[in-house]
Design an enzyme around this catalytic site. Structure first.
Site, mmCIF file in Angstrom:
data_model
loop_
_atom_site.group_PDB
_atom_site.id
_atom_site.type_symbol
_atom_site.label_atom_id
_atom_site.label_comp_id
_atom_site.label_asym_id
_atom_site.label_seq_id
_atom_site.Cartn_x
_atom_site.Cartn_y
_atom_site.Cartn_z
ATOM 1 N N ILE A 102 -0.994 -5.627 4.802
ATOM 2 C CA ILE A 102 -0.535 -5.155 3.493
ATOM 3 C C ILE A 102 0.913 -5.571 3.240
ATOM 4 O O ILE A 102 1.618 -4.977 2.430
ATOM 5 C CB ILE A 102 -0.705 -3.622 3.381
ATOM 6 N N GLY A 103 1.311 -6.613 3.981
ATOM 7 C CA GLY A 103 2.690 -7.086 3.873
ATOM 8 C C GLY A 103 3.459 -6.811 5.144
ATOM 9 O O GLY A 103 4.622 -7.185 5.300
ATOM 10 N N LYS B 55 5.794 0.500 19.368
ATOM 11 C CA LYS B 55 5.676 1.747 18.594
ATOM 12 C C LYS B 55 5.679 1.403 17.105
ATOM 13 O O LYS B 55 6.084 0.311 16.708
ATOM 14 C CB LYS B 55 6.846 2.669 18.876
ATOM 15 N N GLY C 27 -0.945 0.676 12.772
ATOM 16 C CA GLY C 27 -1.730 -0.549 12.599
ATOM 17 C C GLY C 27 -1.476 -1.606 13.649
ATOM 18 O O GLY C 27 -2.415 -2.105 14.279
ATOM 19 N N ALA C 28 -0.232 -1.962 13.844
ATOM 20 C CA ALA C 28 0.086 -3.071 14.755
ATOM 21 C C ALA C 28 -0.272 -2.709 16.189
ATOM 22 O O ALA C 28 -0.913 -3.495 16.891
ATOM 23 C CB ALA C 28 1.568 -3.420 14.649
ATOM 24 N N GLY D 152 6.648 0.708 10.555
ATOM 25 C CA GLY D 152 6.546 0.546 9.107
ATOM 26 C C GLY D 152 7.126 1.686 8.293
ATOM 27 O O GLY D 152 7.475 1.520 7.128
ATOM 28 N N GLU D 153 7.220 2.865 8.886
ATOM 29 C CA GLU D 153 7.721 4.012 8.136
ATOM 30 C C GLU D 153 9.062 4.510 8.655
ATOM 31 O O GLU D 153 9.735 5.309 8.018
ATOM 32 C CB GLU D 153 6.689 5.153 8.206
ATOM 33 N N GLY E 112 0.822 -1.203 0.000
ATOM 34 C CA GLY E 112 0.000 0.000 0.000
ATOM 35 C C GLY E 112 0.853 1.248 0.000
ATOM 36 O O GLY E 112 0.786 2.061 -0.903
ATOM 37 N N GLN F 208 10.476 -5.118 7.822
ATOM 38 C CA GLN F 208 9.842 -3.821 7.551
ATOM 39 C C GLN F 208 10.851 -2.693 7.595
ATOM 40 O O GLN F 208 10.787 -1.763 6.791
ATOM 41 C CB GLN F 208 8.749 -3.545 8.585
#
Lengths: 735, 167
Positions: free
Chosen positions: A469-470, A692, A512-513, A695-696, A243, A629
Site C-alpha cells: 500500500i506504499g 519490528k 505486514g512486513a 509503518g505507524e 490505506g 515510512q
C-alpha cells in the site's frame, strides 16, 4: 543495478515497483479495464438519518440517457443481513447495502445509478428523489455520556480496562497532581486513492479489482454478504493507493459494484468520490480523554489514570484504545486505564494509522510534559527517571526495549539543552518553542504463508496475497528472497495482491512486513534445503552456494540449474506462526521525537521549524523505504497535531468537512526538513527476521512533541487537537 | 457529442465527446491513458496534474471541450523512447513516492515547475533577490500536489537533483 548477493536485507535498495509508479504503468483498481467496457455506478446518499425511506422515486433517473439500471432496496439482489454472522468480526461480516427502507447514518447509499458513462450516471443520480422520515439519533458521544458502555473488546489490546495498583491512595499521596481532559477530533485517513472497486461476474465467480489492505478478509466479506462460496470470489489488488487503515475492510462501493455487476450483467466500477468518502469510508472517532497523573516531589510517577470516551458506529464493533500507550510507557505505582463507547448513528468508526497511539500519545505525552514541568524536572530527565524495568501493566519482560537509547541519542542530535521559560524565546516576531515526546507502538506478528518457485533459468517467483500500500512490500520481500537464496535481486519477481496466492494478514497494524517477510523467509529456506539436497545427490556437497543466471555456484564449481531441478523447476511453501514467537513478552517499537515550532506573536499561526525522530524498530529491512515510512508517519503526526479534523454537524450527524479544502492534511510547505535516525537493531524474540513494525511508529510522539513545543513557545496549554491559531490567539504572551 | 482534436503525448486525437467530460476523464476513459489519477475531482489534490501548452493544470477542473488544438503531456509522455525522464529516475532514487498514486501528478507538476523557475516566474515566497531553486520555492510550488504517504521531503530532494537539467 546488480546487488551484492551476500547481504541484501537492510540495504537501501530502490523500490522495485518504482519504474512502474513513475511512468503511470502501475495499475490501481480504478485503472483496470475490461474488454466490453465498464459501466459506471454513482452513489445516491441518504440526505438525512437515522430514519426510514418513505419515498424513493427513480423513474426520471431510469429514463435518463445512458442509464443501465438503478439499484435500490427494492431491486437489489439478495444479500445476507448486515453484520451477520455476529462472531465473524468487522472485516469479514456481511456489509450489506441497500438492505431495506432503514437508513443508519447520513450519507449511507439509498440508490446506485449505473450508466454507460460517469457523466450520465452522475447526472441521473441527481434525478433520484428520496424522502427520509427521520428519528432521534445519537451523533456525539459527549452529549450522551449516560449511554456509555464498556465495549466487548478494544482494538489491539487484551483488556478493555486495567487497574494495577491502588490509584486513589497513590494519587491522594502524590506531591504533584495533574487532572486534565482533552478532546481529540474526528479524522479521516484520506488516502490519495479514494475507495474504488471494479466488479464483474464470470458465471458464479465474482472477480473484483479493488483498493484493499487485506485481501483474505475481503474475500470473506463478499462471501458473507452475498451468500456465496469464498472459492467463488477472486480479488486482485496489485497496487493500493494508500490505506492508513481505511482499506483494511470493504466499504459500500465494493458491495455496490458486485451487486450492480450482477444486476446489469456486465462489469461495473463504483468509485467513491472524495465527498462520498467522508460518509461511506471509515473514520477515527472524536475522543474525550481524561487523565489524572500524580508524581512525588522528585518527579517519580505514582499514579496514572487514563480514561477515554468515544463513539462506536451502531452495529459495527470497533473501539479505539487511546490508553494503550499509557499502559506501557512509564513505571508508576498505580496505572488504571478505561475505555468507554457510545453507540452512535454515524458512519463507520474504524482503525486509522496507529489506532490508539496516534491520539493516545498525543494526550498522554502532553500530560506527562505538563507534569514534568510541575515537578520542575526536564522532560527528557523525567522520562529517563520513570523508565520501567518490565511492562508496567502486564508485568511481562520486554522483548527488546531501547527507549532510553532513543531518548539520549535524540537529545544529543537535536541539541536539547533543557527548557526555557515558556513564551520567552523570540526570533523576530515569532515565538519559538521546543518540545519532545516518546513514541511507542505495539509490535505484533500475524499468521502468514508464502510460496516460491525457482525456474531452471534462475528466476524466482514469490507469491503471497499480501498487499503493497506504499509501504515497500514488493521491495523488502525481493530483498529477503534474494539474500536467503544468495541470488541477485534482479532475478526475483514478487507477486502480491491476489486472493489465489497464499494467505497472509495483509497490510495493517504495522505487522505486514514482519509477518509476510517471515513466511517468505521460511519458504526460501525450505527451497534452499531442497536445492542443497539436489546438489548432494549430484555429487556436490556444499555448505553454502549462490545462484546467478541459471547457474549454481558451489565449491568453486558452476552447475546448470536445469540439470539440478529440471524444466519443471523447484517449489516450496513457507509459513509463520505467531504462537512460536514473543511468548509472554511485551513487544513494542520505540522512538522519540523532538520538535521546534514558531508561533506568530501577533496572529498565533503555528509553523513547524524542525522535527527530529530517533527510532528503534529492530532489524531494518530496507533503510531507504523504512526512512520514508517513518518520515511519512511524522508528517501524519503534524496533521494530527495542527491540521486534521473532521467536523460533524451534531444536529444531523453529517460531516461538514468533506473535501481537501475543508479537511486539511499537511501539504509540502507545511513540512520542514525532517531528521530521521534509526538505531541498528535485531529483535530476536519478535519474529524470525528480527524486525519490528515501522509503518505507524513515526506518527506516535510527533504530535505531542509539536504540542509541547507550542506550549514552550507561548506558555499556552491547549487541551484539544488539532491545535489551531484561534486556540492561542487571545492567550498569547504580550511581547 | 462534440468533436474535439488535441495532441496528447505527441499523438493527435480526433474524438467525439460528451461536453460534460473533464480533460482528466477524457485522457483516462476516452483515450485509455491511466497514468493521471483522480484523487478528488475538485482541483484540491493535484493527482490529475497535466502539462497543457507548457503549463501545469488540474485536469479534473478543466472541461475537455475547452482544449481544442491544445498540446497535452501526461506522466506517460515524460519519458522518451523508453528512457526515463531525469525526474522520474530521481523520484525512484530519492524514494520520492510510496503508494505512488499522487506520483503522476507530482512528476508533471515538478517538470513544469523546473520550467517556471527557469523562466523566472515568481511565487509567493520569492524574495527580492529573485527566483531561485530553493527548497522553500519548491515546497511552495509543490503544495498543490498532496501526498498522504508523506514523501514531501524526498520529492523536494528529487527535484533539486535535476533542477539544472535542460531536458
Amino acid at each position: 543495478m546488480e546487488q551484492s548477493t551476500s547481504k541484501i536485507i537492510g540495504e537501501p535498495m530502490n523500490r522495485v515497483d518504482g519504474p512502474a509508479k513513475v511512468t503511470g504503468r502501475a495499475e490501481y483498481a480504478g485503472d483496470h479495464q475490461v474488454e466490453g467496457g465498464i459501466a459506471e455506478g454513482f452513489i445516491v446518499e441518504a440526505p438525512a438519518a437515522p430514519g426510514k425511506i418513505v419515498a424513493l422515486d427513480v423513474a426520471d433517473a431510469e429514463a435518463a440517457d445512458g442509464v443501465v439500471s438503478v439499484l435500490t432496496y427494492k431491486t437489489v439482489p439478495q444479500q445476507k443481513p448486515y453484520g451477520s454472522p455476529e462472531d465473524e468480526g468487522r472485516f469479514t461480516q456481511s456489509h450489506a447495502v441497500l438492505e431495506n427502507d432503514r437508513v443508519r447514518h447520513f450519507g449511507e447509499p439509498v440508490a446506485l445509478v449505473v450508466a454507460e458513462t460517469l457523466e450520465q450516471a452522475r447526472y441521473a443520480a441527481s434525478l433520484v428523489r428520496v424522502e427520509i422520515e427521520t428519528e432521534e439519533g445519537v451523533f456525539n458521544a459527549l452529549d450522551h455520556k449516560d449511554q456509555a458502555e464498556k465495549p466487548d473488546s478494544v482494538d489491539g489490546l487484551d483488556e478493555v480496562d486495567t487497574q494495577d495498583g491502588d490509584f486513589e491512595t497513590q494519587f491522594s499521596q502524590s506531591t504533584h497532581k495533574l487532572e486534565v481532559s482533552y478532546l481529540t477530533g474526528a479524522q479521516h485517513a484520506s488516502a490519495m486513492e479514494p475507495h474504488v472497486t471494479v466488479a464483474q461476474w464470470d458465471g458464479e465467480t465474482l472477480i473484483v479489482h479493488m483498493a484493499i489492505q487485506i485481501v483474505a478478509s475481503a474475500v470473506s466479506a463478499y462471501a458473507n454478504t452475498l451468500g456465496i462460496d469464498e472459492a467463488n470470489v477472486r480479488i486482485i489488488s496489485p497496487f493500493t493507493g494508500g490505506g492508513f487503515g481505511s482499506k483494511l475492510g470493504v466499504h459500500n462501493e465494493a458491495i455496490l459494484a458486485a451487486l450492480a455487476a450482477k444486476q446489469c450483467g456486465k462489469a461495473v466500477r463504483v468509485a467513491q468520490t472524495r465527498r462520498n468518502l467522508f460518509a461511506n469510508g471509515p473514520h477515527r472517532s472524536r475522543h474525550l480523554q481524561e487523565l489524572k497523573l500524580g508524581a512525588d516531589a522528585s518527579g517519580k510517577l505514582r499514579a496514572v489514570r487514563h480514561s477515554s470516551l468515544a463513539s462506536m458506529a451502531r452495529n459495527y464493533p470497533f473501539a479505539e484504545a487511546p490508553a494503550s500507550p499509557t499502559r506501557a510507557s512509564y513505571a508508576a505505582d498505580a496505572i488504571h486505564t478505561f475505555h468507554r463507547m457510545v453507540k452512535a448513528d454515524i458512519p463507520k468508526v474504524d482503525s486509522m494509522r496507529a489506532p490508539g497511539e496516534a491520539i493516545g500519545t498525543l494526550t498522554y505525552e502532553t500530560a506527562i510534559d505538563e507534569l514534568a514541568e510541575m515537578c520542575g524536572v526536564d522532560p527528557v530527565e523525567f522520562r529517563i527517571l520513570n523508565e520501567p524495568t518490565q511492562d508496567p501493566t502486564s508485568g511481562h519482560a520486554f522483548a527488546d526495549r531501547r527507549l532510553l537509547d532513543c531518548i539520549r541519542t535524540g537529545a544529543a542530535k537535536f541539541g536539547w539543552s533543557g527548557r526555557v521559560k515558556p513564551g520567552s524565546r523570540m526570533a523576530g516576531r515569532k515565538l519559538v518553542g521546543r518540545g519532545m515526546a516518546v513514541a511507542i507502538r505495539p509490535n505484533t506478528l500475524s499468521p502468514a504463508q508464502a510460496e516460491v518457485k525457482l525456474a531452471a533459468d534462475g528466476r524466482l517467483v514469490a507469491r503471497l496475497d499480501m498487499t503493497d500500500i506504499g509501504t515497500g512490500t514488493y521491495t523488502i520481500l525481493t530483498q529477503i528472497a534474494a539474500e536467503t537464496l544468495s541470488m541477485p535481486a534482479s532475478q526475483v519477481l514478487v507477486q502480491l495482491g491476489d486472493s489465489r496466492f497464499p494467505e497472509t494478514a495483509g497490510s495493517g497494524g504495522s505487522f505486514g512486513a514482519s509477518s509476510s517477510g517471515s513466511a517468505l523467509l521460511d519458504a526460501c529456506a525450505k527451497l534452499k534445503s531442497a536445492l542443497s539436497e539436489r546438489l548432494t545427490e549430484s555429487g556436490v556437497s556444499a555448505n553454502a552456494f549462490a545462484m546467478k543466471d541459471g547457474r549454481v555456484l558451489a565449491n568453486g564449481k558452476r552447475i546448470e540449474l536445469a540439470d539440478l531441478i529440471g524444466a519443471e523447476g523447484l517449489s516450496a511453501d513457507g509459513a509463520v506462526d505467531p504462537d512460536n514467537h514473543a511468548k509472554g513478552q511485551a513487544d513494542y517499537s520505540y522512538g522519540v521525537q523532538f520538535a521546534e515550532v514558531e508561533v506568530d506573536a501577533d496572529t498565533g499561526e503555528i509553523r513547524v521549524r524542525r522535527l527530529l525522530g530517533v527510532f528503534d524498530a529492530g532489524r531494518i529491512l530496507n533503510r531507504k523505504t523504512a526512512r520514508s515510512q517513518l518520515m511519512g508517519g511524522m508528517i501524519f503526526g503534524i496533521g494530527g497535531a495542527l491540521l486534521e479534523e473532521s467536523l460533524m454537524d451534531d444536529r444531523f450527524g453529517s460531516f461538514m468537512t468533506r473535501d481537501f479544502a475543508e479537511y486539511h492534511i499537511a501539504v509540502n510547505r507545511d513540512v520542514p526538513d525532517l531528521e530521521v535516525h534509526i538505531l541498528d537493531g535485531y529483535s530476536e524474540h519478535s519474529n524470525p527476521l528480527g524486525s519490528k513494525g515501522i509503518g505507524e511508529l513515526g506518527i506516535c510522539g510527533a504530535g505531542p512533541a509539536i504540542a509541547n513545543a507550542v506550549h514552550e513557545a507561548t506558555g499556552v496549554r491547549v487541551r484539544k487537537f488539532p491545535v489551531h491559531m484561534e486556540d492561542l490567539l487571545d492567550r498569547l504572551p504580550a511581547v | 457529442m462534440y468533436p474535439l482534436m488535441l495532441t496528447v503525448n505527441g499523438t493527435v486525437h480526433d474524438v467525439e465527446i460528451d461536453p460534460r467530460r473533464s480533460l482528466l476523464d477524457l485522457v483516462r476513459e476516452t483515450l485509455g491513458l491511466k497514468g493521471p489519477k483522480k484523487g478528488c475531482d475538485h482541483g484540491q489534490c493535484g493527482a490529475c496534474t497535466m502539462i497543457v501548452n507548457g503549463r501545469r493544470i488540474n485536469s479534473c477542473l478543466s472541461l475537455a471541450v475547452t482544449h481544442e488544438g491544445d498540446t497535452v503531456i501526461t506522466v506517460e509522455g515524460l519519458s522518451e523512447a523508453g528512457e526515463l525522464h531525469p525526474l522520474q529516475q530521481a523520484f525512484i532514487d530519492k524514494d520520492a513516492l510510496q503508494c505512488g498514486f499522487c506520483t503522476p501528478g507530482q512528476l508533471c507538476s515538478a517538470a513544469a515547475l523546473v520550467d517556471e523557475i527557469r523562466e523566472g516566474l515568481p511565487s509567493v515566497v520569492t524574495g527580492e533577490v529573485g527566483v531561485a531553486m530553493t527548497n522553500e520555492e519548491i515546497r511552495e510550488r509543490m503544495s498543490g500536489n498532496l501526498c498522504r504517504c508523506g514523501a514531501y521531503n524526498n520529492i523536494v530532494e528529487a527535484i533539486r537533483t535535476v533542477s539544472g537539467d535542460k531536458r
